[in-house]
Design an enzyme around this catalytic site. Structure first.
Site, PDB file in Angstrom:
ATOM      1  N   GLY A   1       1.206  -1.400   0.380  1.00 13.14           N
ATOM      2  CA  GLY A   1       0.077   0.444  -0.179  1.00 13.14           C
ATOM      3  C   GLY A   1       0.494   1.129  -0.360  1.00 13.14           C
ATOM      4  O   GLY A   1       0.222   1.919  -0.781  1.00 13.14           O
TER       5      GLY A   1
ATOM      6  N   GLU B   1       6.580   4.225   4.569  1.00 11.78           N
ATOM      7  CA  GLU B   1       6.782   4.932   5.946  1.00 11.78           C
ATOM      8  C   GLU B   1       8.444   5.642   6.380  1.00 11.78           C
ATOM      9  O   GLU B   1       8.500   6.342   6.986  1.00 11.78           O
ATOM     10  CB  GLU B   1       5.817   4.885   7.205  1.00 11.78           C
ATOM     11  CG  GLU B   1       7.028   3.732   8.574  1.00 11.78           C
ATOM     12  CD  GLU B   1       6.500   2.497   7.903  1.00 11.78           C
ATOM     13  OE1 GLU B   1       6.545   1.659   7.087  1.00 11.78           O
ATOM     14  OE2 GLU B   1       7.566   1.327   8.778  1.00 11.78           O
TER      15      GLU B   1
ATOM     16  N   GLU C   1       0.891   5.692   7.626  1.00  8.36           N
ATOM     17  CA  GLU C   1       2.118   6.350   7.227  1.00  8.36           C
ATOM     18  C   GLU C   1       2.671   7.374   7.775  1.00  8.36           C
ATOM     19  O   GLU C   1       3.385   7.223   8.615  1.00  8.36           O
ATOM     20  CB  GLU C   1       2.844   6.211   6.226  1.00  8.36           C
ATOM     21  CG  GLU C   1       1.872   4.924   4.887  1.00  8.36           C
ATOM     22  CD  GLU C   1       2.015   3.124   5.058  1.00  8.36           C
ATOM     23  OE1 GLU C   1       3.533   3.406   4.923  1.00  8.36           O
ATOM     24  OE2 GLU C   1       1.430   2.487   5.093  1.00  8.36           O
TER      25      GLU C   1
ATOM     26  N   HIS D   1       3.457   6.582  11.333  1.00  9.40           N
ATOM     27  CA  HIS D   1       4.306   5.577  11.623  1.00  9.40           C
ATOM     28  C   HIS D   1       5.929   6.100  12.425  1.00  9.40           C
ATOM     29  O   HIS D   1       6.827   6.066  12.497  1.00  9.40           O
ATOM     30  CB  HIS D   1       4.855   4.734  10.684  1.00  9.40           C
ATOM     31  CG  HIS D   1       4.552   3.410   9.981  1.00  9.40           C
ATOM     32  ND1 HIS D   1       4.292   2.486  11.557  1.00  9.40           N
ATOM     33  CD2 HIS D   1       3.979   2.685   9.413  1.00  9.40           C
ATOM     34  CE1 HIS D   1       4.577   1.478  10.473  1.00  9.40           C
ATOM     35  NE2 HIS D   1       3.683   1.528   9.865  1.00  9.40           N
TER      36      HIS D   1
HETATM   37  N1  TRP Z   1       5.635  -0.417   6.482  1.00 10.45           N
HETATM   38  C1  TRP Z   1       4.959  -0.766   5.324  1.00 10.45           C
HETATM   39  C2  TRP Z   1       3.426  -0.373   5.997  1.00 10.45           C
HETATM   40  O1  TRP Z   1       3.087  -1.164   6.848  1.00 10.45           O
HETATM   41  C3  TRP Z   1       4.204  -2.252   4.642  1.00 10.45           C
HETATM   42  C4  TRP Z   1       5.421  -1.605   3.130  1.00 10.45           C
HETATM   43  C5  TRP Z   1       5.113  -0.821   1.911  1.00 10.45           C
HETATM   44  C6  TRP Z   1       6.087  -2.890   2.792  1.00 10.45           C
HETATM   45  N2  TRP Z   1       6.281  -1.342   1.037  1.00 10.45           N
HETATM   46  C7  TRP Z   1       6.269  -3.033   1.658  1.00 10.45           C
HETATM   47  C8  TRP Z   1       6.658  -4.235   3.431  1.00 10.45           C
HETATM   48  C9  TRP Z   1       6.866  -4.147   0.934  1.00 10.45           C
HETATM   49  C10 TRP Z   1       7.083  -5.323   2.876  1.00 10.45           C
HETATM   50  C11 TRP Z   1       7.734  -4.686   1.639  1.00 10.45           C
HETATM   51  O2  TRP Z   1       3.366   0.854   5.431  1.00 10.45           O
HETATM   52 ZN    ZN Z   2       2.172   0.313   8.182  1.00  8.24          ZN
END
Ligand code: TRP
Ligand code: ZN
Length: 896
Positions: free
Chosen positions: A265, A268, A302, A305
C-alpha cells in the site's frame, strides 16, 4: 531464485551486531541501466565484540567496484548474499568506503532501487537496502544519512531523499544534483530516494507549538487534480497525532510521493513516504467512497509511523507488530474520530472485524498460522500478514480496553519517554503500558496477556448462562480454549477482556450490572477479565430474564460460542445498546440459516417470517444510520461461511445457498429495497464523508438487490434503470455501484456497460484496475465461465503481470476473492493458479507469494477439491527454481 531448502531465521537466535554504523554518506549517479552508488560509512565496533572481529555486510544482486577501510584497500570475500571483511581495522571506529553498481531497470521485484513510469523509486523495507549497497541491513543498526543524488535534469527534474534539502545545483552534461540530510538516526529500511518528473501540491501548516512545516504530495504530471483528498488526510493526521497523543511532526518538510508500480500500500520512509498511486489519487469521478476512505487511512497510517516505527523502531523483524499492530490501531482510531458519530464509528469497527474474520481468521487456522510475534521465518516478506497487522492491532486495542483511554495515553507517553530513538521489542511496549497503569488488570496479569504475542490460532470463547428467577441471579460461565497450530500443539489460557451487558429478554432494556459481593451496580456495561481456562461470574439483583450481550465491540479477537437461540438473537438485533452486537446478531441469524441448509443437496427452504421481519424492521428504522443498515443487510461472505464450517468445505454448495438466500431477500423485501433506493439518493454535491457514503452504500445495495430480483423474474425495468444510472452517474461510487449490480445479476446489459466503462476510462490505470477486478470477482453463474473470462483478460492489451496493481486486480481477484469461480470441480482453477504463481515468481516473488496463499486452506476442502488442490500445490513446490518467498508458502501448505 534458488534450488534447495531456504534457511530458517529464529527469534531466539537474536544477537546484537559486532559493529554499528553511525553515519552514512551516499552518492548516487542515477542511470536506469547501471547506477553507481558510492557509500562512506562510519563503522563503530560493538563494545562486546573482539577487536578485529569480521565485519559482515549484506548485499544482494550488486556489483562491487571498490572497498576501502580508512582509505586503504582491504581484503574481502563475497559469500551468498554477504560481503565479509575478515580483517577490518582493529580500532574502535573506522571509515569504510564502498563503490558498487546496481541495475534499476532490471529490478522487476520492486525491492531496492527500481524504475517505474520513467522515474527512480526505492522500497527498502524489509531487506531492500542491501539491493542498493552493502550494509548492515537490519533494523537495530541506526545511522544518520546524508545523500547526494545526481541525474539527468530533463528526465528527472525532481530529486528527493529523506530529511532536509541542503543544496541543489546544475552539473555539466545536462545533469543536476541535490543533497539531502536527515538528522534522525534511522535503520536502513527507512531510507528512500526518488528521481522523477513529478509535480507537487504543497501546503504550509503551523503546528500547535508554532512550528512551520511544508507538506508536499508529489505525483505524475496530470494527476495534480487528484491529490486534494490525500493532502487533507495528511493535514488531519498531523493535527490528530498532536491532539490525541501529543506527538508533533518533527521535520520541517514532509513528503508523499505516488508511484504506479508498488508491491504494497505505502511505505513510511522518514520524511519521504512512498505510496502506491491507489492510496493517493482520487477524484469523485474516478474513485469510490471506499477508495477515499482507504486513502485517508493509509495516509494516516504512514504518517503515524513517524513516531510508532521511525522514532521508536523494531529491534529485529520478529517485532514487526510493535510498529504495525500499534500503527494500525492508531489509524483505526483516527478514522473513527474523523467519522464522528457513534454509529459511524461502529460501522468502521464492523468493517475491521469483517476484514479480520475474512483474512486473519483463515490465516490463523491454516498452514501459515503464526503468533503476532512470530518465532521463525524463512522470508520476512511473507510475514507482513493480517496476523501481524490486524490481530496485532486487536492486541493493542485490548490493552487500551483494559487500561482505559487516559491509561493508554499515559502508557504511550511512558513508552516514548523510555524508548525514543531506540530499536525495541514488543515486550518493551507492553511493559510501558502496564507500568503506567499499576493496579490495572493488564498490570496484574501481564504474563497472561502476553500470550497474545506468543500463541497462534484464534482462541475459542464459550459462554453459558443461567438465570434463577426466584433468586434473581444470573450466572455466566466463560471458558477459553485454543486449537493446535503448526509447532504449538498445546495452548495456555491467556487474558480475554469480555466487554458485556445484559439485555432484558422481554423489552430489551439494559439491565444494571452488579456482581456478587459488590456494594452496588456499576452501570449497564462492563469488562469481565477472563484469565483462567474457566471462570464463573454471578450477577445479582437481575430483575428480569436476561440475554447476555458478550464481546461488545468485538473486545477480543476470538470466536464466541454463546449458545444463543434465534429468539435471543432477535432481541439483540432489535435492542442491544451496542451497535456492533446488533450487527453481529443479524449476521448470526443469516449464518444460521445457511449452516442449517448446508447438509444434503436441497435448496434453501423459504425464509421464516421472524427473520424477514427483523431485517425489514432494521431497513425501515429511521433512527438508524444508512451505513449501519447497509452492514446489517450485507450477508456474511462465502469465505467467512467456509471458515465457520471449518472442514469438508464445499465451496459450490456455499455459493449456491448464499445466492439463494440473497435471491429470497431480494424478492421478499422488494418493496423495501425500492423504498431504500429512492430514500437514499444524495442530492447535494459529492463529498466523500461518512454520512454521504452511507447513503450511497445503502442505495447501491438496494439497487443490486432490485436488479438481481428483476433478472431472476425476467423483468427489465430495474436493469434498465441501473444502466441509465451507470451512464449518468455523477461520481464513481454510483457509477461503479450500478455497473456491479448489472454484472452481479448477469444482466444482458452487463457486457455493453463493461465495454462502455472501459472506453470511458481508457488510460486511467486505477479505474482500469477496477474494470479487471470486477470481472475477476464476478458472480459465477451455474454454467461457469469465470475462468475463461480471466484467461481472455490476461490477453487484453491493458494487462501486465509486471504491474502489481493490475496483476492483483485480475489474479488475486479471481483466485482469492471469487471462491465459486476458482474452486471448479474440474480443477482448472487450480491449474491456472499454479501456472500463474510460477510465472509471477520469475518476475516478482513477493507478489507471487501472496497469490500462492490462495491455497492456504486446501486441507479444509471436501473432495474432489482437496486432492486436486494438493496436487496443484505439490506441482508448484516441485518446480526446479523457486523464490524463498513462494517456497516457504507452498512447503508450509504441504507440510501442515
Ligand atoms: N511498512 C509498510 C506499512 O505498513 C509496509 C510495506 C510497504 C512493505 N512496502 C513494503 C512491507 C514492502 C514489505 C515489503 O505501511
Ligand atoms: Zn505500517
Amino acid at each position: 531464485m534458488r534450488e534447495g531448502p531456504a534457511t530458517v531465521i529464529r527469534r531466539e537466535d537474536y544477537a546484537a551486531p559486532a559493529y554499528w554504523i553511525r553515519s552514512v554518506e551516499l552518492t548516487f549517479d542515477l542511470d536506469p541501466a547501471k547506477t553507481i552508488v558510492a557509500s562512506r560509512l562510519t563503522v563503530e565496533r560493538h563494545a562486546d565484540a573482539a577487536p578485529g572481529a569480521p565485519l559482515v555486510l549484506h548485499g544482494d544482486g550488486l556489483v562491487l567496484l571498490r572497498c576501502l577501510a580508512d582509505g586503504e584497500s582491504v581484503s574481502f570475500r563475497q559469500d551468498d548474499g554477504l560481503l565479509v571483511i575478515d580483517n577490518p581495522p582493529d580500532q574502535p571506529s573506522f571509515t569504510l568506503e564502498i563503490r558498487n553498481t546496481c541495475a534499476p531497470e532490471k529490478n522487476t521485484q520492486l525491492s531496492g532501487l527500481y524504475t517505474s513510469g520513467g522515474g527512480f523509486f526505492t522500497q527498502c523495507e524489509a531487506e531492500g537496502f542491501r539491493r542498493i549497497t552493502y550494509f548492515l541491513d537490519r533494523p537495530d543498526v541506526m545511522a544518520v544519512y546524508t545523500v547526494t543524488l545526481r541525474a539527468d535534469k530533463a528526465k528527472y527534474p525532481v530529486l528527493l531523499s529523506n530529511g532536509n534539502l541542503l543544496e541543489q545545483a546544475d552539473l555539466p552534461n545536462g545533469r543536476h544534483m541535490a543533497k539531502w540530510h536527515d538528522p534522525f538516526p534511522k535503520p536502513s529500511y527507512l531510507f528512500a530516494l526518488v528521481a522523477a518528473d513529478l509535480v507537487c501540491r504543497e501546503q504550509r501548516i503551523t503546528a500547535r507549538n508554532g512550528k512551520e512545516h511544508l507538506l508536499q504530495v508529489h505525483v505524475r504530471r496530470g494527476d495534480l487534480d487528484k491529490t486534494e483528498h490525500a493532502m487533507n488526510a495528511l493535514i488531519a493526521s498531523v493535527a490528530w497525532d498532536e491532539a490525541r497523543f501529543g506527538l508533533p511532526l518533527d521535520l520541517e518538510r514532509f513528503m508523499v510521493v505516488a508511484v504506479g508500480d508498488f508491491n504494497m500500500g505505502a511505505m513510511e520512509n522518514k520524511g519521504l513516504n512512498i505510496f502506491n498511486t491507489k492510496y493517493v489519487l482520487a477524484s469523485p469521478a474516478t474513485a469510490t467512497d471506499d477508495d477515499f476512505a482507504g486513502i485517508e487511512s493509509v495516509v494516516a497510517h504512514e504518517y503515524f509511523h513517524n513516531w510508532t516505527g521511525n522514532r521508536i523502531t523494531c529491534r529485529d523483524w520478529f517485532q514487526l507488530s510493535l510498529k504495525e499492530g500499534l500503527t494500525v490501531y492508531r489509524d483505526q482510531e483516527f478514522s473513527m474520530d474523523m467519522a464522528g458519530s457513534a454509529s459511524a464509528r461502529a460501522v468502521l469497527r464492523i468493517d475491521a472485524v469483517r476484514n479480520l474474520r475474512a483474512v486473519q481468521f483463515p490465516e490463523d487456522a491454516g498452514p501459515m498460522a503464526h503468533p503476532v510475534r512470530p518465532d521463525s521465518y524463512s522470508e520476512i516478506n511473507n510475514f507482513y500478514t493480517a496476523t501481524v497487522y490486524e490481530k496485532g492491532a486487536e492486541v493493542v486495542r485490548m490493552m487500551a480496553t483494559l487500561v482505559g483511554r487516559a491509561g493508554f495515553r499515559a502508557g504511550m507517553d511512558l513508552y516514548f519517554q523510555r524508548h525514543d530513538g531506540q530499536a525495541v521489542t514488543c515486550d518493551d511496549f507492553a511493559q510501558a503500558i502496564a507500568d503506567a497503569n499499576p493496579g490495572s488488570a493488564l498490570a496484574s496479569h501481564l504474563g497472561h496477556f502476553k500470550q497474545w504475542y506468543a500463541q497462534a490460532g484464534t482462541p475459542r470463547l464459550q459462554a453459558r448462562g443461567s438465570y434463577n428467577e426466584a433468586a434473581r441471579r444470573y450466572t455466566l460461565t466463560l471458558r477459553q480454549s485454543g486449537a493446535p497450530s503448526p509447532g504449538q500443539p498445546e495452548k495456555q489460557p491467556g487474558l480475554v477482556p469480555v466487554l458485556m451487558g445484559l439485555v432484558a429478554a422481554d423489552d430489551g432494556r439494559a439491565l444494571p450490572l452488579k456482581l456478587e459481593g459488590e456494594a452496588q451496580a456499576t452501570g449497564t456495561e462492563r469488562v469481565l477479565v477472563l484469565t483462567e481456562a474457566e471462570q464463573t461470574f454471578t450477577f445479582v439483583n437481575v430483575e428480569a430474564p436476561p440475554v447476555p450481550s458478550l464481546l461488545r465491540g468485538f473486545s477480543a479477537p476470538v470466536t464466541l460460542d454463546d449458545g444463543l437461540d434465534d429468539a435471543a438473537l432477535l432481541v439483540l438485533l432489535q435492542h442491544d445498546a451496542d451497535a456492533f452486537n446488533r450487527w453481529e446478531a443479524g449476521q448470526r441469524l443469516s449464518l444460521g440459516r445457511l449452516l442449517a441448509a448446508l447438509p444434503g443437496d436441497a435448496d434453501l427452504p423459504p425464509l421464516d417470517d421472524a427473520y424477514l421481519q427483523a431485517l425489514r424492521r432494521v431497513l425501515r428504522d429511521d433512527t438508524l444510520d444508512p451505513a449501519f443498515k447497509d452492514q446489517v443487510l450485507q450477508l456474511p461472505s462465502e469465505v467467512y461461511v467456509a471458515e465457520v464450517v471449518g472442514s469438508e468445505v464445499n465451496p459450490q454448495r456455499i455459493h449456491r445457498l448464499r445466492e439463494q438466500l440473497r435471491g429470497q431477500l431480494a424478492s421478499a423485501l422488494r418493496d423495501d429495497w425500492v423504498w431504500a433506493f429512492e430514500a437514499h439518493q444524495v442530492r447535494e454535491g459529492y463529498r466523500p464523508n461518512a454520512a454521504q457514503a452511507g447513503q450511497r452504500a445503502l442505495a447501491n445495495q438496494a439497487l443490486r438487490m432490485l436488479v438481481l430480483d428483476a433478472v431472476a423474474s425476467g423483468d427489465t425495468v430495474w436493469p434498465g434503470r441501473a444502466y441509465q444510472r451507470f451512464k449518468d452517474a455523477g461520481n464513481m461510487t454510483d457509477r461503479f455501484g450500478a455497473l456491479s449490480a448489472l454484472v452481479d445479476a448477469q444482466s444482458p446489459l452487463a457486457e455493453p456497460a463493461l465495454a462502455r466503462f472501459h472506453a470511458l476510462f481508457a488510460g486511467d490505470d486505477l479505474v482500469i484496475d477496477k474494470w479487471f477486478n470486477l470481472q475477476a470477482t464476478a458472480n459465477e453463474p451455474a454454467s461457469g465461465g469465470g475462468l475463461q473470462r480471466v484467461k481472455a483478460l490476461m490477453q487484453h492489451a491493458d494487462f501486465s503481470l509486471k504491474n502489481p496493481n493490475r496483476a492483483r486486480a485480475l489474479l488475486s481477484g479471481f483466485c482469492r476473492d471469487n471462491p465459486a469461480a476458482f474452486h471448479r470441480t474440474d480443477a482448472a482453477g487450480y491449474v491456472f493458479w499454479a501456472d500463474r504463481v510460477l510465472e509471477l515468481d520469475a518476475i516478482n516473488p513477493q507478489l507471487a507469494a501472496r497469490l500462492a496463499r490462495a491455497m492456504d486452506r486446501w486441507r479444509a476442502l471436501a473432495e474432489p477439491w482437496r486432492s486436486a488442490a494438493r496436487e496443484a500445490v505439490a506441482r508448484v513446490a516441485a518446480a526446479p527454481r523457486l523464490s524463498d518467498d513462494v517456497r516457504e508458502i507452498v512447503t508450509k501448505a504441504l507440510d501442515s
